[in-house]
Motif scaffolding. Structure first.
Motif, PDB file in Angstrom:
ATOM      1  N   LEU A 144     -20.328  29.087  43.250  1.00  0.00           N
ATOM      2  CA  LEU A 144     -19.282  29.161  42.028  1.00  0.00           C
ATOM      3  C   LEU A 144     -17.975  29.822  42.030  1.00  0.00           C
ATOM      4  CD1 LEU A 144     -21.951  29.275  39.114  1.00  0.00           C
ATOM      5  CD2 LEU A 144     -20.399  27.371  39.610  1.00  0.00           C
ATOM      6  N   ALA A 145     -18.001  30.970  43.108  1.00  0.00           N
ATOM      7  CA  ALA A 145     -16.828  31.781  43.147  1.00  0.00           C
ATOM      8  C   ALA A 145     -15.835  30.740  43.969  1.00  0.00           C
ATOM      9  CB  ALA A 145     -17.295  33.168  43.743  1.00  0.00           C
ATOM     10  N   ILE A 146     -16.326  30.140  44.816  1.00  0.00           N
ATOM     11  CA  ILE A 146     -15.181  29.392  45.727  1.00  0.00           C
ATOM     12  C   ILE A 146     -14.738  28.076  44.838  1.00  0.00           C
ATOM     13  CG2 ILE A 146     -15.548  27.504  47.474  1.00  0.00           C
ATOM     14  CD1 ILE A 146     -17.595  29.334  48.993  1.00  0.00           C
ATOM     15  N   ILE A 147     -15.617  27.650  44.131  1.00  0.00           N
ATOM     16  CA  ILE A 147     -15.299  26.714  43.068  1.00  0.00           C
ATOM     17  C   ILE A 147     -14.141  27.038  41.999  1.00  0.00           C
ATOM     18  CG2 ILE A 147     -16.007  25.027  41.137  1.00  0.00           C
ATOM     19  CD1 ILE A 147     -18.527  24.531  42.625  1.00  0.00           C
ATOM     20  N   ILE A 148     -14.363  28.279  41.452  1.00  0.00           N
ATOM     21  CA  ILE A 148     -13.407  28.923  40.475  1.00  0.00           C
ATOM     22  C   ILE A 148     -12.105  29.090  41.335  1.00  0.00           C
ATOM     23  CG2 ILE A 148     -12.978  30.996  39.295  1.00  0.00           C
ATOM     24  CD1 ILE A 148     -15.733  30.786  38.354  1.00  0.00           C
ATOM     25  N   ALA A 149     -12.199  29.669  42.658  1.00  0.00           N
ATOM     26  CA  ALA A 149     -11.112  29.926  43.529  1.00  0.00           C
ATOM     27  C   ALA A 149     -10.270  28.643  43.701  1.00  0.00           C
ATOM     28  CB  ALA A 149     -11.224  30.626  44.573  1.00  0.00           C
ATOM     29  N   ILE A 150     -10.902  27.675  43.899  1.00  0.00           N
ATOM     30  CA  ILE A 150     -10.269  26.288  44.079  1.00  0.00           C
ATOM     31  C   ILE A 150      -9.679  25.511  42.930  1.00  0.00           C
ATOM     32  CG2 ILE A 150     -10.887  23.748  44.699  1.00  0.00           C
ATOM     33  CD1 ILE A 150     -12.870  24.874  46.855  1.00  0.00           C
ATOM     34  N   PHE A 151     -10.254  25.819  41.832  1.00  0.00           N
ATOM     35  CA  PHE A 151      -9.708  25.651  40.610  1.00  0.00           C
ATOM     36  C   PHE A 151      -8.754  26.184  40.273  1.00  0.00           C
ATOM     37  CE2 PHE A 151      -9.655  25.817  36.017  1.00  0.00           C
ATOM     38  CZ  PHE A 151      -9.172  24.449  35.803  1.00  0.00           C
ATOM     39  N   ARG A 152      -8.459  27.724  40.494  1.00  0.00           N
ATOM     40  CA  ARG A 152      -7.389  28.308  40.305  1.00  0.00           C
ATOM     41  C   ARG A 152      -6.036  28.143  41.069  1.00  0.00           C
ATOM     42  NH1 ARG A 152      -9.437  34.664  39.344  1.00  0.00           N
ATOM     43  NH2 ARG A 152     -10.560  34.187  37.307  1.00  0.00           N
ATOM     44  N   ASN A 153      -6.331  27.686  42.409  1.00  0.00           N
ATOM     45  CA  ASN A 153      -5.170  27.022  43.225  1.00  0.00           C
ATOM     46  C   ASN A 153      -4.881  25.877  42.779  1.00  0.00           C
ATOM     47  OD1 ASN A 153      -5.042  29.517  44.241  1.00  0.00           O
ATOM     48  ND2 ASN A 153      -6.676  28.879  45.886  1.00  0.00           N
TER      49      ASN A 153
END
Length: 100
Positions: free
Chosen positions: A77-86
């Protein structure tokens, strides 16, 4: 008492739903949930075999698997949130972080 066949059939059905979800969906969060569904299907099989054969080793393995799944969920989920922010999207076709 419900026989082991029903539990294994349910486990196979859940695993197939997870595979289909991973293969046809493009949303990273849905793919992530489908991977979790497949993991829980395997856990159901382990519990079923453990209960059927009267051996506690399968249940211990499921506890270990659940701990690993919880850690994997946090990292995923942390990786998905980071991808969503970018990218402002979680569509896996639009993500090109690892491409040259």
């Amino acid at each position: 008492m419900i026989s082991i066949d029903w539990f294994l059939a349910l486990s196979a059905l859940l695993f197939c739903i997870g595979i289909i979800g991973v293969l046809i969906r493009k949303n990273a969060i849905v793919i992530f949930m489908c991977v979790e569904l497949m993991l829980n299907a395997v856990n159901l099989s382990l519990i079923s075999f453990s209960s059927h054969y009267g051996n506690i080793d399968g249940q211990i393995l499921v506890f270990f698997s659940l701990a690993v799944a919880a850690a994997e969920a946090v990292v995923g989920l942390a990786i998905i949130i980071a991808i969503f922010r970018n990218n402002l999207s979680v569509d896996i076709n639009k993500v090109s972080l690892l491409r040259w």
